[in-house]
Write an enzyme that holds these catalytic residues in place. Structure first.
Site, short mmCIF file in Angstrom:
data_model
loop_
_atom_site.label_atom_id
_atom_site.label_comp_id
_atom_site.label_asym_id
_atom_site.label_seq_id
_atom_site.Cartn_x
_atom_site.Cartn_y
_atom_site.Cartn_z
N TYR A 178 0.79 -1.23 0.00
CA TYR A 178 0.00 0.00 0.00
C TYR A 178 0.82 1.28 0.00
O TYR A 178 0.25 2.37 -0.10
CB TYR A 178 -0.95 0.00 1.20
N HIS A 229 -9.00 0.29 -6.27
CA HIS A 229 -8.20 -0.49 -5.33
C HIS A 229 -6.73 -0.18 -5.57
O HIS A 229 -6.30 -0.12 -6.73
CB HIS A 229 -8.44 -1.99 -5.50
#
Length: 143
Positions: A22, A98
């Protein structure tokens, strides 16, 4: 143009959770980057770990002048029939994003309940998934 960006559970942990997947920036850093890159758009940013709060915000967007929605429902993308049902009647452009490629992870992540009621899904481009989401809703609204 008024765009709502919703982030679901655990996205408040950006910068601390699984940085390899991330990245090292925080959710505030991401929100600042979005706003800085698209100064002509009025953004509202919302994050919650609670399903009911997310549903309430989606429903509010149907009446508060929001013109488009970009969202990353995190794990709720794969599990929440309730959020999916809240998104279904929303008639403004809506794009799911996403950070990671959900099709290159665990099998259960490949199916997105919330994506089924989206105009499109952008997945796997890191924070650029959000920028591509903005571009998508701009095109969907002819902005």
């Amino acid at each position: 143009m008024r765009v709502l960006v919703i982030n679901g559970p655990n996205l408040n942990l950006l910068g601390t959770r699984d940085q390899e997947t991330y990245g090292s920036g925080t959710l505030d850093d991401l929100n600042d980057r979005i706003a800085e890159n698209y100064k002509e758009i009025q953004f509202s940013f919302f994050q919650s770990n609670l399903e009911g709060e997310i549903i309430d915000r989606i429903q509010a967007a149907m009446h508060d002048g929001t013109q488009a929605m970009i969202y990353n429902m995190g794990g709720y993308s794969h599990t929440s029939v309730a959020i999916r049902d809240a998104l279904e009647p929303v008639s403004i452009p809506k794009v799911e994003v996403h950070i990671s490629n959900i099709h290159n992870r665990e099998d259960f992540r490949e199916r997105s309940l919330t994506g089924r009621v989206s105009d499109g899904i952008i997945t796997g481009f890191g924070w650029d998934s959000y920028m591509l989401g903005v571009e998508a809703v701009k095109r969907l609204t002819d902005q």
